[in-house]
Design a protein around this motif. Structure first.
Motif, PDB file in Angstrom:
ATOM      1  N   CYS A  31       0.840  -1.209   0.000  1.00 38.89           N
ATOM      2  CA  CYS A  31       0.000   0.000   0.000  1.00 38.89           C
ATOM      3  C   CYS A  31       0.873   1.256   0.000  1.00 38.89           C
ATOM      4  O   CYS A  31       0.588   2.217  -0.722  1.00 38.89           O
ATOM      5  CB  CYS A  31      -0.946   0.002   1.206  1.00 38.89           C
ATOM      6  SG  CYS A  31      -2.273  -1.225   1.114  1.00 38.89           S
ATOM      7  N   TYR A  53       1.208   4.513  -2.691  1.00 44.76           N
ATOM      8  CA  TYR A  53       1.013   5.910  -2.313  1.00 44.76           C
ATOM      9  C   TYR A  53       2.154   6.814  -2.813  1.00 44.76           C
ATOM     10  O   TYR A  53       1.902   7.951  -3.230  1.00 44.76           O
ATOM     11  CB  TYR A  53       0.856   6.071  -0.791  1.00 44.76           C
ATOM     12  CG  TYR A  53       0.685   7.520  -0.429  1.00 44.76           C
ATOM     13  CD1 TYR A  53      -0.507   8.182  -0.724  1.00 44.76           C
ATOM     14  CD2 TYR A  53       1.727   8.259   0.123  1.00 44.76           C
ATOM     15  CE1 TYR A  53      -0.654   9.538  -0.461  1.00 44.76           C
ATOM     16  CE2 TYR A  53       1.578   9.612   0.391  1.00 44.76           C
ATOM     17  CZ  TYR A  53       0.383  10.241   0.095  1.00 44.76           C
ATOM     18  OH  TYR A  53       0.243  11.581   0.349  1.00 44.76           O
ATOM     19  N   PHE A  83      -4.652   7.365  -7.715  1.00 42.34           N
ATOM     20  CA  PHE A  83      -5.471   7.336  -6.503  1.00 42.34           C
ATOM     21  C   PHE A  83      -6.382   6.110  -6.467  1.00 42.34           C
ATOM     22  O   PHE A  83      -6.565   5.490  -5.414  1.00 42.34           O
ATOM     23  CB  PHE A  83      -6.301   8.620  -6.400  1.00 42.34           C
ATOM     24  CG  PHE A  83      -7.219   8.645  -5.205  1.00 42.34           C
ATOM     25  CD1 PHE A  83      -6.708   8.873  -3.932  1.00 42.34           C
ATOM     26  CD2 PHE A  83      -8.578   8.426  -5.348  1.00 42.34           C
ATOM     27  CE1 PHE A  83      -7.550   8.891  -2.817  1.00 42.34           C
ATOM     28  CE2 PHE A  83      -9.424   8.444  -4.249  1.00 42.34           C
ATOM     29  CZ  PHE A  83      -8.911   8.672  -2.979  1.00 42.34           C
ATOM     30  N   LYS A 116      -6.495   3.609  -3.324  1.00 41.92           N
ATOM     31  CA  LYS A 116      -7.666   3.532  -2.442  1.00 41.92           C
ATOM     32  C   LYS A 116      -8.192   2.102  -2.395  1.00 41.92           C
ATOM     33  O   LYS A 116      -8.527   1.589  -1.321  1.00 41.92           O
ATOM     34  CB  LYS A 116      -8.760   4.488  -2.922  1.00 41.92           C
ATOM     35  CG  LYS A 116     -10.001   4.448  -2.038  1.00 41.92           C
ATOM     36  CD  LYS A 116     -11.053   5.461  -2.461  1.00 41.92           C
ATOM     37  CE  LYS A 116     -12.272   5.367  -1.557  1.00 41.92           C
ATOM     38  NZ  LYS A 116     -13.276   6.384  -1.874  1.00 41.92           N
ATOM     39  N   LYS A 117      -8.223   1.445  -3.534  1.00 38.14           N
ATOM     40  CA  LYS A 117      -8.719   0.066  -3.595  1.00 38.14           C
ATOM     41  C   LYS A 117      -7.864  -0.854  -2.725  1.00 38.14           C
ATOM     42  O   LYS A 117      -8.386  -1.696  -1.988  1.00 38.14           O
ATOM     43  CB  LYS A 117      -8.739  -0.409  -5.050  1.00 38.14           C
ATOM     44  CG  LYS A 117      -9.364  -1.761  -5.228  1.00 38.14           C
ATOM     45  CD  LYS A 117      -9.454  -2.164  -6.688  1.00 38.14           C
ATOM     46  CE  LYS A 117     -10.106  -3.531  -6.745  1.00 38.14           C
ATOM     47  NZ  LYS A 117     -10.256  -4.082  -8.017  1.00 38.14           N
ATOM     48  N   MET A 121      -5.979  -0.004  -0.136  1.00 37.84           N
ATOM     49  CA  MET A 121      -6.183   0.334   1.275  1.00 37.84           C
ATOM     50  C   MET A 121      -7.487  -0.263   1.799  1.00 37.84           C
ATOM     51  O   MET A 121      -7.528  -0.850   2.886  1.00 37.84           O
ATOM     52  CB  MET A 121      -6.197   1.859   1.469  1.00 37.84           C
ATOM     53  CG  MET A 121      -4.843   2.526   1.321  1.00 37.84           C
ATOM     54  SD  MET A 121      -3.625   2.024   2.567  1.00 37.84           S
ATOM     55  CE  MET A 121      -4.416   2.543   4.085  1.00 37.84           C
ATOM     56  N   LEU A 122      -8.574  -0.119   1.031  1.00 34.30           N
ATOM     57  CA  LEU A 122      -9.868  -0.640   1.460  1.00 34.30           C
ATOM     58  C   LEU A 122      -9.842  -2.167   1.536  1.00 34.30           C
ATOM     59  O   LEU A 122     -10.460  -2.758   2.426  1.00 34.30           O
ATOM     60  CB  LEU A 122     -10.984  -0.148   0.533  1.00 34.30           C
ATOM     61  CG  LEU A 122     -11.230   1.360   0.548  1.00 34.30           C
ATOM     62  CD1 LEU A 122     -12.368   1.735  -0.393  1.00 34.30           C
ATOM     63  CD2 LEU A 122     -11.496   1.883   1.960  1.00 34.30           C
ATOM     64  N   ARG A 135      -9.980   6.012   6.477  1.00 33.37           N
ATOM     65  CA  ARG A 135     -10.904   5.992   5.331  1.00 33.37           C
ATOM     66  C   ARG A 135     -11.395   7.405   5.024  1.00 33.37           C
ATOM     67  O   ARG A 135     -11.466   7.806   3.860  1.00 33.37           O
ATOM     68  CB  ARG A 135     -12.129   5.123   5.652  1.00 33.37           C
ATOM     69  CG  ARG A 135     -12.016   3.701   5.256  1.00 33.37           C
ATOM     70  CD  ARG A 135     -13.389   3.007   5.383  1.00 33.37           C
ATOM     71  NE  ARG A 135     -13.192   1.589   5.444  1.00 33.37           N
ATOM     72  CZ  ARG A 135     -13.126   0.871   6.568  1.00 33.37           C
ATOM     73  NH1 ARG A 135     -13.271   1.445   7.733  1.00 33.37           N
ATOM     74  NH2 ARG A 135     -12.906  -0.422   6.518  1.00 33.37           N
ATOM     75  N   ILE A 185      -8.685   9.387   3.363  1.00 37.05           N
ATOM     76  CA  ILE A 185      -8.531   8.953   1.968  1.00 37.05           C
ATOM     77  C   ILE A 185      -9.629   9.567   1.105  1.00 37.05           C
ATOM     78  O   ILE A 185      -9.362  10.054   0.005  1.00 37.05           O
ATOM     79  CB  ILE A 185      -8.535   7.404   1.868  1.00 37.05           C
ATOM     80  CG1 ILE A 185      -7.260   6.835   2.489  1.00 37.05           C
ATOM     81  CG2 ILE A 185      -8.671   6.954   0.404  1.00 37.05           C
ATOM     82  CD1 ILE A 185      -7.263   5.317   2.661  1.00 37.05           C
ATOM     83  N   ASP A 186     -10.874   9.569   1.612  1.00 31.82           N
ATOM     84  CA  ASP A 186     -11.978  10.182   0.860  1.00 31.82           C
ATOM     85  C   ASP A 186     -11.733  11.675   0.649  1.00 31.82           C
ATOM     86  O   ASP A 186     -11.953  12.201  -0.447  1.00 31.82           O
ATOM     87  CB  ASP A 186     -13.308   9.980   1.594  1.00 31.82           C
ATOM     88  CG  ASP A 186     -13.794   8.533   1.527  1.00 31.82           C
ATOM     89  OD1 ASP A 186     -13.305   7.763   0.662  1.00 31.82           O
ATOM     90  OD2 ASP A 186     -14.664   8.168   2.344  1.00 31.82           O
ATOM     91  N   GLY A 237      -9.143  12.169  -1.986  1.00 31.94           N
ATOM     92  CA  GLY A 237      -9.737  11.997  -3.318  1.00 31.94           C
ATOM     93  C   GLY A 237     -10.514  13.223  -3.765  1.00 31.94           C
ATOM     94  O   GLY A 237     -10.413  13.657  -4.919  1.00 31.94           O
ATOM     95  N   PHE A 245      -2.542  11.504   6.150  1.00 34.54           N
ATOM     96  CA  PHE A 245      -2.688  10.074   5.875  1.00 34.54           C
ATOM     97  C   PHE A 245      -1.407   9.321   6.242  1.00 34.54           C
ATOM     98  O   PHE A 245      -1.447   8.298   6.913  1.00 34.54           O
ATOM     99  CB  PHE A 245      -3.031   9.842   4.389  1.00 34.54           C
ATOM    100  CG  PHE A 245      -2.819   8.419   3.964  1.00 34.54           C
ATOM    101  CD1 PHE A 245      -3.773   7.451   4.263  1.00 34.54           C
ATOM    102  CD2 PHE A 245      -1.652   8.038   3.319  1.00 34.54           C
ATOM    103  CE1 PHE A 245      -3.555   6.122   3.918  1.00 34.54           C
ATOM    104  CE2 PHE A 245      -1.426   6.720   2.967  1.00 34.54           C
ATOM    105  CZ  PHE A 245      -2.382   5.755   3.267  1.00 34.54           C
TER     106      PHE A 245
END
Length: 143
Positions: A13, A17, A36, A40-41, A43-44, A80, A83-84, A87, A105
């Motif tokens: 991850c 980044y 991004f 993000k994918k 990390m989730l 999370r 991260i949002d 984005g 982050f």
């Protein structure tokens, strides 16, 4: 086994980044947005592996409540959200905001990962859970 796999996933991850941060510092929002999405994918997916598989298995032996797993889940929610916001800042082409969220982050994630790697994953290794089955189930999780 679990510790090695999850620690490597932290590194993977981080690797996703670094080029995102580089694109942001150059003000290349098109590239940043492109980078991004997989970041993000990943990390989730990492959070989902823990929240859907590892944490419930650990809680079978440790119980729920206000312990270390509860803290990790709260930190996941905070990360999370960052991260949002990162984005959103990238989509708005706001370099300063994006870099600020990126810095937040990184600080939060480094501290979070350290706790998981030094404490939580070691606890998982000590518990009488089926490590191979747990690892297989984590690898099947979708982000």
């Amino acid at each position: 086994m679990i510790k090695d796999f999850m620690t490597q996933d932290h590194r993977d991850c981080d690797t996703l980044y670094a080029p995102l941060e580089e694109a942001l510092s150059k003000g290349d929002f098109e590239k940043a947005l492109e980078l991004f999405v997989p970041f993000k994918k990943a990390m989730l997916k990492h959070f989902a592996m823990e929240e859907k598989v590892l944490f419930p298995k650990m809680e079978e032996f440790m119980g729920g409540g206000e312990g270390p797993i509860h803290v990790m889940k709260m930190e996941h929610a905070q990360i999370r959200s960052i991260i949002d916001q990162l984005g959103e800042a990238i989509e708005a082409k706001n370099r300063d905001k994006a870099l600020g969220f990126g810095e937040t982050f990184m600080i939060m994630t480094q501290q979070h990962n350290m706790k998981e790697e030094q404490i939580l994953y070691n606890m998982a290794e000590q518990l009488p859970i089926d490590k191979e089955k747990t690892l297989e189930e984590m690898q099947k999780v979708q982000g």
